[in-house]
Design a protein around this motif. Structure first.
Motif, PDB file in Angstrom:
ATOM      1  N   ARG A  11     -10.495 -48.767 -65.292  1.00  0.00           N
ATOM      2  CA  ARG A  11     -10.784 -47.434 -65.827  1.00  0.00           C
ATOM      3  C   ARG A  11     -11.933 -47.501 -66.820  1.00  0.00           C
ATOM      4  O   ARG A  11     -12.125 -48.508 -67.492  1.00  0.00           O
ATOM      5  N   SER A  12     -12.666 -46.405 -66.914  1.00  0.00           N
ATOM      6  CA  SER A  12     -13.737 -46.317 -67.894  1.00  0.00           C
ATOM      7  C   SER A  12     -13.989 -44.857 -68.226  1.00  0.00           C
ATOM      8  O   SER A  12     -13.581 -43.957 -67.479  1.00  0.00           O
ATOM      9  N   ARG A  13     -14.663 -44.631 -69.357  1.00  0.00           N
ATOM     10  CA  ARG A  13     -15.002 -43.269 -69.766  1.00  0.00           C
ATOM     11  C   ARG A  13     -16.381 -43.264 -70.400  1.00  0.00           C
ATOM     12  O   ARG A  13     -16.732 -44.143 -71.174  1.00  0.00           O
ATOM     13  N   THR A  15     -19.009 -40.753 -72.572  1.00  0.00           N
ATOM     14  CA  THR A  15     -19.144 -39.544 -73.370  1.00  0.00           C
ATOM     15  C   THR A  15     -20.554 -38.995 -73.229  1.00  0.00           C
ATOM     16  O   THR A  15     -21.530 -39.725 -73.394  1.00  0.00           O
ATOM     17  N   VAL A  48     -12.590 -39.343 -60.131  1.00  0.00           N
ATOM     18  CA  VAL A  48     -13.434 -38.960 -61.257  1.00  0.00           C
ATOM     19  C   VAL A  48     -12.897 -37.682 -61.885  1.00  0.00           C
ATOM     20  O   VAL A  48     -12.440 -36.778 -61.185  1.00  0.00           O
ATOM     21  N   GLN A  49     -12.965 -37.629 -63.221  1.00  0.00           N
ATOM     22  CA  GLN A  49     -12.600 -36.419 -63.957  1.00  0.00           C
ATOM     23  C   GLN A  49     -13.747 -36.078 -64.911  1.00  0.00           C
ATOM     24  O   GLN A  49     -14.249 -36.954 -65.612  1.00  0.00           O
ATOM     25  N   THR A  53     -14.632 -32.573 -74.180  1.00  0.00           N
ATOM     26  CA  THR A  53     -14.204 -33.612 -75.119  1.00  0.00           C
ATOM     27  C   THR A  53     -13.021 -33.166 -75.967  1.00  0.00           C
ATOM     28  O   THR A  53     -12.078 -33.934 -76.175  1.00  0.00           O
ATOM     29  N   PRO A  56      -9.530 -31.210 -72.935  1.00  0.00           N
ATOM     30  CA  PRO A  56      -9.686 -31.717 -71.569  1.00  0.00           C
ATOM     31  C   PRO A  56      -9.030 -30.851 -70.498  1.00  0.00           C
ATOM     32  O   PRO A  56      -9.463 -30.857 -69.358  1.00  0.00           O
ATOM     33  N   TRP A  71     -23.451 -38.003 -61.802  1.00  0.00           N
ATOM     34  CA  TRP A  71     -23.074 -39.344 -62.233  1.00  0.00           C
ATOM     35  C   TRP A  71     -23.331 -40.328 -61.109  1.00  0.00           C
ATOM     36  O   TRP A  71     -23.347 -39.970 -59.925  1.00  0.00           O
ATOM     37  N   GLU A 148     -16.545 -35.439 -71.323  1.00  0.00           N
ATOM     38  CA  GLU A 148     -16.224 -36.804 -70.928  1.00  0.00           C
ATOM     39  C   GLU A 148     -16.219 -36.933 -69.412  1.00  0.00           C
ATOM     40  O   GLU A 148     -15.737 -36.048 -68.713  1.00  0.00           O
ATOM     41  N   LEU A 149     -16.748 -38.035 -68.951  1.00  0.00           N
ATOM     42  CA  LEU A 149     -16.654 -38.414 -67.545  1.00  0.00           C
ATOM     43  C   LEU A 149     -15.738 -39.627 -67.496  1.00  0.00           C
ATOM     44  O   LEU A 149     -16.041 -40.663 -68.076  1.00  0.00           O
ATOM     45  N   SER A 150     -14.582 -39.459 -66.873  1.00  0.00           N
ATOM     46  CA  SER A 150     -13.624 -40.557 -66.744  1.00  0.00           C
ATOM     47  C   SER A 150     -13.567 -41.005 -65.292  1.00  0.00           C
ATOM     48  O   SER A 150     -13.690 -40.182 -64.380  1.00  0.00           O
TER      49      SER A 150
END
Length: 174
Positions: A11-13, A15, A48-49, A53, A56, A71, A148-150
């Motif tokens: 997982r990653s996020r 900003t 992807v989400q 910020t 959410p 992205w 945020e892009l998660s």
């Protein structure tokens, strides 16, 4: 290190602070790769989400605004190259594009997904690079504050021959 053959999640996020900017975060893969054992990472699915910020649950939309966001997930850093990066680039693993317009009364919104974002592969996407890079870009018309892009990736490990591992690593860089 994960047991070979089993799946696990990375997982990653990222900003995104403001419109008209590009940002990138490195996702280290060293814990999942073992060059001495010729092990590589296989990405099976990506989810992807994109969310506000501070709230959410509302998504990245505010009244009377436009949201244009894209992205890329790459095997090498592409910061500063977003506008010239396409799927035929060796470093691109996956990508997505989203445009949304919301009227002043929050009564109408229109969303266009320019890149459908189906990030699942029949046999997975094999990666042998030491890191992945999650790159996001919002153009100047995006008036939504920070968001945020998660990302979550379902992965496994495979064993490659030494020559296969070297060729794969070289093919995924520019």
């Amino acid at each position: 290190m994960a047991k070979a053959g089993s799946t696990f999640f990375i997982r990653s996020r990222l900003t995104m602070a403001q419109a008209g900017t590009e940002n990138e975060v490195e996702i280290p893969l060293g814990a999942f790769l073992n060059p001495l054992a010729d092990q590589a990472l296989v990405i099976h699915n990506i989810e992807v989400q994109i969310a506000d910020t501070n709230e959410p649950e509302k998504g990245p939309y505010t009244a009377d605004s436009v949201f244009n966001f894209g992205w890329n997930l790459c095997t090498s850093s592409q910061l500063g190259n977003f506008d010239t990066l396409y799927l035929d680039d060796n470093s691109v693993v996956a990508s997505g594009r989203l445009s949304t317009f919301l009227d002043p009364d929050d009564a109408f919104f229109e969303t266009t997904v320019k890149d459908m974002m189906p990030q699942s592969w029949t046999a997975g996407y094999t990666v042998a690079s030491e890191s992945l890079y999650l790159l996001g870009h919002a153009d100047g018309s995006s008036a939504n504050g920070s968001y945020e892009l998660s990302i979550v990736m379902e992965c496994s490990q495979i064993k490659l021959g030494k020559l296969e591992a070297i060729n794969l690593a070289l093919s995924q860089t520019q």
